[in-house]
Motif scaffolding. Sequence first.
Motif, short mmCIF file in Angstrom:
data_model
loop_
_atom_site.label_atom_id
_atom_site.label_comp_id
_atom_site.label_asym_id
_atom_site.label_seq_id
_atom_site.Cartn_x
_atom_site.Cartn_y
_atom_site.Cartn_z
N LYS A 14 34.35 61.37 1.25
CA LYS A 14 33.84 62.71 0.90
C LYS A 14 33.83 62.93 -0.61
CE LYS A 14 34.88 65.20 5.19
NZ LYS A 14 35.11 64.13 6.16
N LYS A 58 41.54 68.38 2.68
CA LYS A 58 41.17 67.32 3.64
C LYS A 58 41.34 65.93 3.05
CE LYS A 58 36.85 69.44 3.66
NZ LYS A 58 35.41 69.62 3.93
N GLY A 63 37.65 61.99 9.56
CA GLY A 63 36.63 62.67 10.35
C GLY A 63 37.30 63.36 11.50
N SER A 64 36.49 63.97 12.36
CA SER A 64 36.99 64.68 13.54
C SER A 64 37.97 65.80 13.17
CB SER A 64 37.67 63.71 14.52
OG SER A 64 36.75 62.76 14.96
N SER A 65 37.91 66.25 11.91
CA SER A 65 38.76 67.34 11.40
C SER A 65 40.24 66.97 11.36
CB SER A 65 38.57 68.63 12.22
OG SER A 65 37.24 69.05 12.16
N GLU A 94 38.79 72.13 -1.42
CA GLU A 94 37.46 72.74 -1.52
C GLU A 94 37.52 74.25 -1.41
OE1 GLU A 94 34.81 69.36 0.72
OE2 GLU A 94 34.69 71.45 1.41
N GLU A 95 36.62 74.91 -2.09
CA GLU A 95 36.48 76.36 -1.90
C GLU A 95 36.11 76.60 -0.44
OE1 GLU A 95 32.07 76.59 -3.79
OE2 GLU A 95 32.86 78.53 -3.16
N VAL A 97 34.01 78.09 2.30
CA VAL A 97 32.67 78.67 2.39
C VAL A 97 32.60 79.53 3.65
CG1 VAL A 97 30.20 78.16 2.52
CG2 VAL A 97 31.72 76.59 1.31
N GLU A 101 27.56 77.31 10.39
CA GLU A 101 27.55 75.84 10.29
C GLU A 101 26.31 75.30 10.99
OE1 GLU A 101 31.07 73.38 10.44
OE2 GLU A 101 32.30 75.17 10.74
N PHE A 126 38.17 77.51 12.37
CA PHE A 126 37.10 76.65 11.85
C PHE A 126 36.83 75.58 12.88
CE2 PHE A 126 41.02 74.82 10.15
CZ PHE A 126 40.83 73.45 10.23
N TYR A 127 35.94 74.64 12.61
CA TYR A 127 35.57 73.62 13.59
C TYR A 127 36.63 72.51 13.55
CZ TYR A 127 32.01 71.13 16.38
OH TYR A 127 31.31 70.48 17.37
N LYS A 132 36.78 70.83 18.53
CA LYS A 132 35.82 69.75 18.79
C LYS A 132 36.10 69.04 20.11
CE LYS A 132 34.57 68.61 14.01
NZ LYS A 132 34.78 67.71 12.88
N ASN A 187 27.62 70.14 3.56
CA ASN A 187 29.06 69.90 3.75
C ASN A 187 29.35 68.41 3.77
OD1 ASN A 187 31.83 70.05 4.40
ND2 ASN A 187 31.36 70.09 6.59
N GLU A 188 28.69 67.67 4.64
CA GLU A 188 28.97 66.23 4.74
C GLU A 188 27.88 65.55 5.56
OE1 GLU A 188 31.89 64.68 7.28
OE2 GLU A 188 31.69 66.23 8.79
N1 ADP Z 1 34.85 74.04 2.33
C1 ADP Z 1 34.86 74.50 3.58
N2 ADP Z 1 34.62 75.81 3.85
C2 ADP Z 1 34.66 76.28 5.13
N3 ADP Z 1 34.90 75.52 6.21
C3 ADP Z 1 35.14 74.21 6.01
C4 ADP Z 1 35.12 73.63 4.70
N4 ADP Z 1 35.38 72.31 4.83
C5 ADP Z 1 35.56 72.08 6.13
N5 ADP Z 1 35.44 73.21 6.87
C6 ADP Z 1 35.60 73.34 8.33
O1 ADP Z 1 36.27 72.18 8.80
C7 ADP Z 1 35.41 71.40 9.65
C8 ADP Z 1 35.64 69.91 9.41
O2 ADP Z 1 35.44 69.60 8.05
P1 ADP Z 1 34.51 68.42 7.59
O3 ADP Z 1 34.49 68.42 6.11
O4 ADP Z 1 33.21 68.52 8.29
O5 ADP Z 1 35.33 67.12 8.05
P2 ADP Z 1 35.14 66.09 9.27
O6 ADP Z 1 34.60 64.86 8.64
O7 ADP Z 1 36.53 65.89 9.78
O8 ADP Z 1 34.20 66.71 10.27
C9 ADP Z 1 34.01 71.88 9.29
O9 ADP Z 1 33.12 71.66 10.37
C10 ADP Z 1 34.26 73.36 9.02
O10 ADP Z 1 34.42 74.10 10.23
#
Ligand code: ADP
Length: 238
Positions: A14, A58, A63-65, A94-95, A97, A101, A126-127, A132, A187-188
């Motif tokens: 990331k 993070k 991945g997978s949060s 990260e800030e 957001v 989504e 959040f996700y 998931k 985001n990614e």
């Molecule tokens: N900067 C952010 N602002 C708000 N929500 C975030 C942010 N980063 C991650 N999230 C939340 O966390 C979840 C997983 O983060 P993500 O960066 O997508 O990692 P992964 O690769 O594990 O999916 C996102 O789908 C979102 O719900």
Amino acid sequence: MGAGVLGSAVGMDKDAMKRLLRDAGIPIAKFITVRDVEASRLDFKKVVREIGLPLFIKPANLGSSVGIHKVKRAKEFLPAVRDAFRYDRKILMEECVTGRELECSVLGNDNPVASVPGEVIPKHEFYSYEAKYLDPEGARLEMPARLPPRVAKKIRELAVRTFRTLYLEGMARVDFFLRKNGDVLVNEVNTIPGFTNISMYPKMWEASGVSQAKLVDKLIALALERFKKERRLKTSFG
Ligand SMILES: Nc1ncnc2c1ncn2[C@@H]1O[C@H](COP(=O)(O)OP(=O)(O)O)[C@@H](O)[C@H]1O
Ligand SMILES: [Mg+2]
């Protein structure tokens, strides 16, 4: 069938991913990268001045949060940092957001195309991993996402630009945030997106008129096309 060595590595990391996106002028959230050797010098107040609160922590490569934390209070900061460092020697802050989504499927090699966007509506804070995989009602999917045409177009354009910028090939899912004011942030990316018949990647193609069978045919054709081009290159000199 998917990205090569560079695209796969960049898609996983990331930190590297976000640097390349930033370099290309693609909008992303503010972030700070911290290595394990720098962890002892971390200053919560300084971090908050830079990216605000709440903030997300993070591991850079995961991945997978897993290992992801939303930090709202000072006392949650260090435990979150420690947990993220259990998974990687490099972490991101990260800030946070606030917004929706959205995700978009991209398919192609030299001329990638984007599907209609889909939306993930997590029922949790959040996700998270729980939303998931553990909670069957953890998130609602909306396919296609309900968006003004102008925003959907912007997301599709950014998805293709992201795909090219990160040296991706074949397939990738690009994930976004949409702020209330209409700003779209990347985001990614996921270079090996979920591919079951309930996964976003094939479902977004289905909503765009490409069946799962057709999608697999296209991916094979793209892999062959790339193989043929790469086979023509010289691999020895002299
Ligand atoms: N900067 C952010 N602002 C708000 N929500 C975030 C942010 N980063 C991650 N999230 C939340 O966390 C979840 C997983 O983060 P993500 O960066 O997508 O990692 P992964 O690769 O594990 O999916 C996102 O789908 C979102 O719900
Ligand atoms: Mg994600």
